[in-house]
Design a protein around this motif. Structure first.
Motif, PDB file in Angstrom:
ATOM      1  N   GLY A  15       0.777  -1.240   0.000  1.00 42.03           N
ATOM      2  CA  GLY A  15       0.000   0.000   0.000  1.00 42.03           C
ATOM      3  C   GLY A  15       0.802   1.280   0.000  1.00 42.03           C
ATOM      4  O   GLY A  15       0.236   2.371   0.016  1.00 42.03           O
ATOM      5  N   GLY A  16       2.124   1.176   0.038  1.00 39.08           N
ATOM      6  CA  GLY A  16       2.941   2.379   0.066  1.00 39.08           C
ATOM      7  C   GLY A  16       2.962   3.075   1.415  1.00 39.08           C
ATOM      8  O   GLY A  16       3.279   4.259   1.512  1.00 39.08           O
ATOM      9  N   TYR A  17       2.619   2.351   2.460  1.00 39.05           N
ATOM     10  CA  TYR A  17       2.590   2.930   3.808  1.00 39.05           C
ATOM     11  C   TYR A  17       3.927   2.737   4.510  1.00 39.05           C
ATOM     12  O   TYR A  17       4.702   1.857   4.166  1.00 39.05           O
ATOM     13  CB  TYR A  17       1.482   2.280   4.640  1.00 39.05           C
ATOM     14  N   THR A  18       4.150   3.551   5.542  1.00 38.56           N
ATOM     15  CA  THR A  18       5.322   3.381   6.399  1.00 38.56           C
ATOM     16  C   THR A  18       4.966   2.603   7.660  1.00 38.56           C
ATOM     17  O   THR A  18       5.821   1.973   8.270  1.00 38.56           O
ATOM     18  CB  THR A  18       5.914   4.742   6.803  1.00 38.56           C
ATOM     19  N   CYS A  19       3.680   2.666   8.041  1.00 37.79           N
ATOM     20  CA  CYS A  19       3.231   1.969   9.245  1.00 37.79           C
ATOM     21  C   CYS A  19       1.737   1.661   9.130  1.00 37.79           C
ATOM     22  O   CYS A  19       0.974   2.485   8.632  1.00 37.79           O
ATOM     23  CB  CYS A  19       3.501   2.829  10.478  1.00 37.79           C
ATOM     24  N   VAL A  20       1.377   0.457   9.583  1.00 34.15           N
ATOM     25  CA  VAL A  20      -0.014   0.022   9.583  1.00 34.15           C
ATOM     26  C   VAL A  20      -0.298  -0.587  10.951  1.00 34.15           C
ATOM     27  O   VAL A  20       0.478  -1.414  11.437  1.00 34.15           O
ATOM     28  CB  VAL A  20      -0.268  -1.037   8.482  1.00 34.15           C
ATOM     29  N   ALA A  21      -1.388  -0.178  11.566  1.00 37.35           N
ATOM     30  CA  ALA A  21      -1.761  -0.724  12.872  1.00 37.35           C
ATOM     31  C   ALA A  21      -3.237  -1.104  12.854  1.00 37.35           C
ATOM     32  O   ALA A  21      -4.055  -0.427  12.230  1.00 37.35           O
ATOM     33  CB  ALA A  21      -1.508   0.297  13.973  1.00 37.35           C
ATOM     34  N   GLN A  22      -3.547  -2.191  13.552  1.00 35.77           N
ATOM     35  CA  GLN A  22      -4.935  -2.638  13.617  1.00 35.77           C
ATOM     36  C   GLN A  22      -5.250  -3.110  15.026  1.00 35.77           C
ATOM     37  O   GLN A  22      -4.479  -3.837  15.648  1.00 35.77           O
ATOM     38  CB  GLN A  22      -5.189  -3.774  12.631  1.00 35.77           C
ATOM     39  N   ASN A  23      -6.419  -2.678  15.487  1.00 35.79           N
ATOM     40  CA  ASN A  23      -6.927  -3.119  16.771  1.00 35.79           C
ATOM     41  C   ASN A  23      -8.403  -3.438  16.556  1.00 35.79           C
ATOM     42  O   ASN A  23      -9.225  -2.532  16.447  1.00 35.79           O
ATOM     43  CB  ASN A  23      -6.738  -2.047  17.841  1.00 35.79           C
ATOM     44  N   GLY A  24      -8.706  -4.712  16.423  1.00 34.49           N
ATOM     45  CA  GLY A  24     -10.075  -5.118  16.102  1.00 34.49           C
ATOM     46  C   GLY A  24     -10.430  -4.614  14.718  1.00 34.49           C
ATOM     47  O   GLY A  24      -9.728  -4.869  13.758  1.00 34.49           O
ATOM     48  N   THR A  25     -11.510  -3.837  14.634  1.00 35.63           N
ATOM     49  CA  THR A  25     -11.927  -3.301  13.337  1.00 35.63           C
ATOM     50  C   THR A  25     -11.319  -1.933  13.046  1.00 35.63           C
ATOM     51  O   THR A  25     -11.501  -1.391  11.952  1.00 35.63           O
ATOM     52  CB  THR A  25     -13.466  -3.180  13.275  1.00 35.63           C
ATOM     53  N   ASP A  26     -10.606  -1.368  13.997  1.00 32.77           N
ATOM     54  CA  ASP A  26      -9.969  -0.057  13.822  1.00 32.77           C
ATOM     55  C   ASP A  26      -8.615  -0.242  13.132  1.00 32.77           C
ATOM     56  O   ASP A  26      -7.680  -0.798  13.709  1.00 32.77           O
ATOM     57  CB  ASP A  26      -9.794   0.623  15.182  1.00 32.77           C
ATOM     58  N   LEU A  27      -8.528   0.201  11.884  1.00 31.98           N
ATOM     59  CA  LEU A  27      -7.303   0.090  11.086  1.00 31.98           C
ATOM     60  C   LEU A  27      -6.770   1.485  10.808  1.00 31.98           C
ATOM     61  O   LEU A  27      -7.527   2.358  10.367  1.00 31.98           O
ATOM     62  CB  LEU A  27      -7.602  -0.624   9.768  1.00 31.98           C
ATOM     63  N   ARG A  28      -5.484   1.681  11.068  1.00 29.45           N
ATOM     64  CA  ARG A  28      -4.868   2.983  10.796  1.00 29.45           C
ATOM     65  C   ARG A  28      -3.616   2.777   9.956  1.00 29.45           C
ATOM     66  O   ARG A  28      -2.865   1.828  10.180  1.00 29.45           O
ATOM     67  CB  ARG A  28      -4.521   3.697  12.099  1.00 29.45           C
ATOM     68  N   THR A  29      -3.432   3.674   9.006  1.00 28.83           N
ATOM     69  CA  THR A  29      -2.260   3.620   8.136  1.00 28.83           C
ATOM     70  C   THR A  29      -1.644   5.009   8.067  1.00 28.83           C
ATOM     71  O   THR A  29      -2.325   6.013   8.308  1.00 28.83           O
ATOM     72  CB  THR A  29      -2.641   3.179   6.709  1.00 28.83           C
ATOM     73  N   THR A  30      -0.362   5.060   7.723  1.00 19.69           N
ATOM     74  CA  THR A  30       0.299   6.349   7.533  1.00 19.69           C
ATOM     75  C   THR A  30       1.405   6.203   6.497  1.00 19.69           C
ATOM     76  O   THR A  30       1.969   5.122   6.329  1.00 19.69           O
ATOM     77  CB  THR A  30       0.876   6.889   8.857  1.00 19.69           C
ATOM     78  N   GLU A  31       1.683   7.312   5.849  1.00 16.65           N
ATOM     79  CA  GLU A  31       2.810   7.396   4.927  1.00 16.65           C
ATOM     80  C   GLU A  31       3.900   8.280   5.523  1.00 16.65           C
ATOM     81  O   GLU A  31       4.946   8.476   4.900  1.00 16.65           O
ATOM     82  CB  GLU A  31       2.338   7.952   3.576  1.00 16.65           C
TER      83      GLU A  31
END
Length: 143
Positions: A15-31
């Protein structure tokens, strides 16, 4: 590696991200690069508690933030030996592609300033204060 972390890893790599975090259904990504995304997620409250995180680069500074956040499992493209030690001490499961002695700065002519800022501490709370101070110094230089 849990299925949840495997999905984060795949999202990170494709996805071209630097970091991906997931907690249950909460998904966060960043570049965004560096520790700022982790600092933001940490300040957002309980999002990191029990989360899985896939990150391109994890140095000792990021490792301390992951410990403070209470993550349960981590994938790193590159991890520093001091970061691995922090995660092991905290009992956080982790996998990686490459382990290095230290994370380099962006100019590739020395150690990352965030890793350097926390190199001498073993205390996550002290590390957080040191990182806040270092971030404030960088903001002052930009002003």
């Amino acid at each position: 590696m849990t299925k949840e972390l495997e999905q984060c890893k795949q999202r990170l790599l494709t996805g071209g991200y630097t970091c991906v975090a997931q907690n249950g259904t909460d998904l966060r990504t960043t570049e965004r690069r560096g520790i700022q995304p982790l600092m933001q997620w940490l300040s957002d409250g309980a999002f990191l508690r029990g989360a899985v995180v896939a990150d391109k680069v994890i140095g000792k500074a990021a490792a301390f933030l992951l410990v403070l956040g209470g993550v349960r499992e981590v994938y790193a493209g590159v991890i520093s030996a001091p970061a691995a030690a922090v995660l092991e001490t905290a009992g956080i499961l982790y996998t990686f592609e490459k382990k290095v002695q230290n994370i380099e700065n962006r100019q590739h002519n020395g150690i990352c300033p965030m890793e350097s800022a926390v190199l001498q501490t073993q205390d996550p709370k002290e590390a957080f204060l040191l990182l806040e101070k270092k971030c404030a110094e960088f903001q002052e230089k930009k002003s």
